[in-house]
Design a protein around this motif. Structure first.
Motif, short mmCIF file in Angstrom:
data_model
loop_
_atom_site.label_atom_id
_atom_site.label_comp_id
_atom_site.label_asym_id
_atom_site.label_seq_id
_atom_site.Cartn_x
_atom_site.Cartn_y
_atom_site.Cartn_z
N ASP A 1 0.83 -1.20 0.00
CA ASP A 1 0.00 0.00 0.00
C ASP A 1 0.86 1.25 0.00
O ASP A 1 2.02 1.24 0.43
N GLY A 2 0.27 2.33 -0.51
CA GLY A 2 0.96 3.61 -0.55
C GLY A 2 -0.01 4.73 -0.22
O GLY A 2 -1.22 4.58 -0.36
N ALA A 3 0.54 5.87 0.21
CA ALA A 3 -0.29 6.98 0.65
C ALA A 3 -0.41 8.07 -0.42
O ALA A 3 0.48 8.22 -1.25
N SER A 4 -1.52 8.80 -0.37
CA SER A 4 -1.65 9.93 -1.28
C SER A 4 -1.02 11.17 -0.64
O SER A 4 -0.84 11.24 0.58
N LYS A 5 -0.70 12.15 -1.49
CA LYS A 5 -0.03 13.35 -0.97
C LYS A 5 -1.09 14.38 -0.63
O LYS A 5 -1.87 14.81 -1.46
N MET A 6 -1.11 14.74 0.66
CA MET A 6 -2.03 15.80 1.09
C MET A 6 -1.26 16.75 2.00
O MET A 6 -0.12 16.48 2.36
N MET B 1 3.68 9.31 -1.45
CA MET B 1 4.59 8.19 -1.72
C MET B 1 5.99 8.67 -2.01
O MET B 1 6.19 9.78 -2.50
N ASN B 2 6.96 7.84 -1.70
CA ASN B 2 8.35 8.20 -1.93
C ASN B 2 9.04 7.09 -2.72
O ASN B 2 8.40 6.12 -3.14
N GLU B 3 10.34 7.25 -2.90
CA GLU B 3 11.11 6.27 -3.67
C GLU B 3 10.96 4.85 -3.11
O GLU B 3 10.96 3.88 -3.84
N GLY B 4 10.85 4.78 -1.78
CA GLY B 4 10.74 3.48 -1.12
C GLY B 4 9.49 2.72 -1.57
O GLY B 4 9.54 1.51 -1.83
N HIS B 5 8.38 3.46 -1.70
CA HIS B 5 7.14 2.82 -2.15
C HIS B 5 7.32 2.25 -3.55
O HIS B 5 6.85 1.15 -3.87
N GLU B 6 8.01 3.05 -4.40
CA GLU B 6 8.23 2.62 -5.78
C GLU B 6 9.09 1.35 -5.83
O GLU B 6 8.80 0.42 -6.59
N LYS C 1 7.84 -2.20 -7.43
CA LYS C 1 8.57 -2.87 -8.52
C LYS C 1 9.04 -4.25 -8.10
O LYS C 1 8.99 -5.21 -8.87
N ASP C 2 9.47 -4.38 -6.85
CA ASP C 2 9.90 -5.67 -6.33
C ASP C 2 8.72 -6.65 -6.29
O ASP C 2 8.85 -7.82 -6.66
N PHE C 3 7.54 -6.14 -5.90
CA PHE C 3 6.35 -7.00 -5.82
C PHE C 3 5.98 -7.46 -7.23
O PHE C 3 5.66 -8.65 -7.44
N GLY C 4 6.03 -6.55 -8.21
CA GLY C 4 5.71 -6.91 -9.60
C GLY C 4 6.63 -8.01 -10.12
O GLY C 4 6.19 -8.97 -10.76
#
Ligand SMILES: Cc1cc2nc3c(=O)[nH]c(=O)nc-3n(C[C@H](O)[C@H](O)[C@H](O)COP(=O)(O)O)c2cc1C
Length: 199
Positions: free
Chosen positions: A158-163, A169-174, A178-181
């Protein structure tokens, strides 16, 4: 590995699709064949009175000519079902939930499901506010759903929206997406264990 990726966000270039695309692109890059749809493009009849009983006996006349047979075919031809959804009031979106409700269509008289043996994975996005972030709740719900249907739970990210008050989300989420994919392309769960498909 064949992955059927279903987005449940009405925002086609929003947070959820952006995050889900990292997973999908990595899966493709690692050899997976991915079919992508947005659930808002399909007509899915709500469940009706005595639906569960009708479904057990394959009586779907009350569904009319909706798109569930088409969606069922797409699910049946995949090894992995990947749900991609924003969190709406601590759950998946309503349209996505109607679709999942209709997975009852796949249940047989002995309570086995035609989806048995397939992998189930989840990508969700949320506000980033701890009190409202129910991605973990949805992950548990889908894990339990997978167990009931005889599917293999592959995990959820999961990732968060920017408010104003959240980090986004940051680089870590990405990197995680990508690792999950890549793992899904290999039939692995989030922990890297090979659990779907043969050698
Ligand atoms: C109707 C609605 C309900 C929402 N409910 C929640 C919620 O319960 N918890 C949460 O953390 N975020 C909630 N959000 C925020 C969204 O999950 C979040 O902004 C998401 O990243 C939006 O994805 P999108 O860009 O694909 O629309 C809600 C948003 C909407 C529109």
């Amino acid at each position: 590995m064949k992955i059927f990726a279903i987005s449940g966000s009405p925002n086609r270039e929003g947070n959820t699709c952006t995050y889900g695309n990292h997973v999908i692109e990595a899966a493709k890059k690692n050899g997976a064949e991915v079919e992508e749809v947005n659930i808002y493009d399909f007509n899915i009849t709500d469940v009706w009175e005595n639906y569960f009983g009708d479904a057990l006996f394959n009586k779907f006349e009350k569904a009319g000519s909706d798109d569930m047979p088409l969606l069922k075919d797409k699910m049946m031809s995949a090894d992995i079902i990947l749900l991609i959804t924003p969190i709406y009031w601590c759950q998946m979106t309503g349209k996505m939930k109607t679709f999942v409700d209709r997975w009852t269509d796949t249940i047989n008289l002995d309570f086995s499901s035609d989806l048995g043996g397939k992998g189930l994975a989840l990508v969700s996005t949320h506000s980033g506010m701890n009190q409202m972030n129910s991605s973990n709740v949805l992950q548990t719900a889908m894990d339990n759903t997978a167990v009931f249907l005889g599917m293999t739970w592959l995990g959820g990210i999961d990732g968060a929206s920017k408010m104003e008050i959240t980090s986004g989300m940051n680089e870590g989420h990405e990197i995680i997406a990508k690792d999950f994919g890549a793992k899904l392309a290999r039939g692995e769960n989030l922990l890297g264990m090979k659990v779907v498909g043969g050698e």
